[in-house]
Design a protein around this motif. Structure first.
Motif, PDB file in Angstrom:
ATOM      1  N   GLU A 267      36.412 -43.993  44.817  1.00 18.37           N
ATOM      2  CA  GLU A 267      35.312 -43.299  43.799  1.00 18.37           C
ATOM      3  C   GLU A 267      34.141 -43.210  44.497  1.00 18.37           C
ATOM      4  O   GLU A 267      33.377 -42.318  44.541  1.00 18.37           O
ATOM      5  N   ALA A 268      33.584 -44.453  44.959  1.00 15.98           N
ATOM      6  CA  ALA A 268      32.500 -44.282  45.988  1.00 15.98           C
ATOM      7  C   ALA A 268      32.593 -43.649  47.074  1.00 15.98           C
ATOM      8  O   ALA A 268      31.527 -42.957  47.484  1.00 15.98           O
ATOM      9  N   GLU A 269      33.551 -43.607  47.876  1.00 16.59           N
ATOM     10  CA  GLU A 269      33.903 -42.846  48.875  1.00 16.59           C
ATOM     11  C   GLU A 269      33.611 -40.997  48.459  1.00 16.59           C
ATOM     12  O   GLU A 269      32.693 -40.628  49.204  1.00 16.59           O
ATOM     13  N   ALA A 270      34.226 -40.766  47.479  1.00 13.98           N
ATOM     14  CA  ALA A 270      34.164 -39.479  47.087  1.00 13.98           C
ATOM     15  C   ALA A 270      32.766 -39.042  46.576  1.00 13.98           C
ATOM     16  O   ALA A 270      32.049 -38.048  47.004  1.00 13.98           O
ATOM     17  N   ARG A 271      32.204 -40.045  46.157  1.00 11.88           N
ATOM     18  CA  ARG A 271      30.877 -39.691  45.548  1.00 11.88           C
ATOM     19  C   ARG A 271      29.736 -39.579  46.855  1.00 11.88           C
ATOM     20  O   ARG A 271      28.816 -38.771  46.865  1.00 11.88           O
ATOM     21  N   LEU A 272      29.884 -40.769  47.762  1.00 11.18           N
ATOM     22  CA  LEU A 272      29.009 -40.499  49.017  1.00 11.18           C
ATOM     23  C   LEU A 272      29.236 -39.152  49.955  1.00 11.18           C
ATOM     24  O   LEU A 272      28.408 -38.709  50.668  1.00 11.18           O
ATOM     25  N   LEU A 273      30.441 -38.770  49.806  1.00  9.24           N
ATOM     26  CA  LEU A 273      30.943 -37.534  50.697  1.00  9.24           C
ATOM     27  C   LEU A 273      30.153 -36.358  49.882  1.00  9.24           C
ATOM     28  O   LEU A 273      29.702 -35.554  50.615  1.00  9.24           O
ATOM     29  N   GLU A 274      30.254 -36.409  48.576  1.00 12.55           N
ATOM     30  CA  GLU A 274      29.595 -35.399  47.975  1.00 12.55           C
ATOM     31  C   GLU A 274      27.916 -35.408  48.237  1.00 12.55           C
ATOM     32  O   GLU A 274      27.431 -34.328  48.321  1.00 12.55           O
ATOM     33  N   LEU A 275      27.339 -36.524  48.452  1.00  9.95           N
ATOM     34  CA  LEU A 275      25.960 -36.516  48.660  1.00  9.95           C
ATOM     35  C   LEU A 275      25.596 -36.217  50.028  1.00  9.95           C
ATOM     36  O   LEU A 275      24.339 -35.959  50.661  1.00  9.95           O
ATOM     37  N   GLY A 276      26.838 -36.171  51.272  1.00 11.91           N
ATOM     38  CA  GLY A 276      26.285 -35.701  52.456  1.00 11.91           C
ATOM     39  C   GLY A 276      26.939 -36.619  53.369  1.00 11.91           C
ATOM     40  O   GLY A 276      26.693 -36.619  54.660  1.00 11.91           O
TER      41      GLY A 276
END
Length: 122
Positions: free
Chosen positions: A84-93
């Motif tokens: 979950e954290a990885e997916a969100r951070l990838l969304e943020l750039g």
């Protein structure tokens, strides 16, 4: 008599301090430092720790894991759910390194300026 020191700041070189501060602010929820500007931006943690971002002309991003341009330092953040954290951070750039030495325990990502950082299952 030993010297008593308290860590007060961590500062990262980068080409765009405000953009990098915005990335980490969205990722961590830390408050922006009120005197942030185009040359130096910061985020404040409640205990007084400042994460700073300073403009460096001709900045070269680290080339981790290749030591051609050393990482020099990296940050680690505890997270509840790695995926979950990885997916969100990838969304943020954020970017994700191809080299993942222990992907089941931690993930190596890169911020928008190329600094490696880890998210660790906490």
């Amino acid at each position: 008599m030993s010297l008593q020191m308290k860590l007060s700041a961590i500062t990262l070189d980068c080409p765009d301090p405000l953009a990098l501060a915005a990335f980490y602010q969205q990722a961590t929820g830390l408050e922006p430092h009120p005197k942030s500007d185009a040359d130096f931006a910061g985020l404040n943690r409640e205990d007084g720790l400042l994460i700073g971002f300073q403009r460096v002309d001709d900045y070269q991003a680290p080339s981790w894991p290749n030591p051609a341009v050393p990482q020099q330092l990296h940050l680690c953040f505890d997270v509840v759910d790695l995926d979950e954290a990885e997916a969100r951070l990838l969304e943020l750039g954020a970017g994700k390194s191809d080299h993942q030495p222990h992907e089941d325990k931690w993930r190596v990502l890169t911020d928008p300026a190329g600094h490696p950082f880890c998210i660790v299952r906490g």
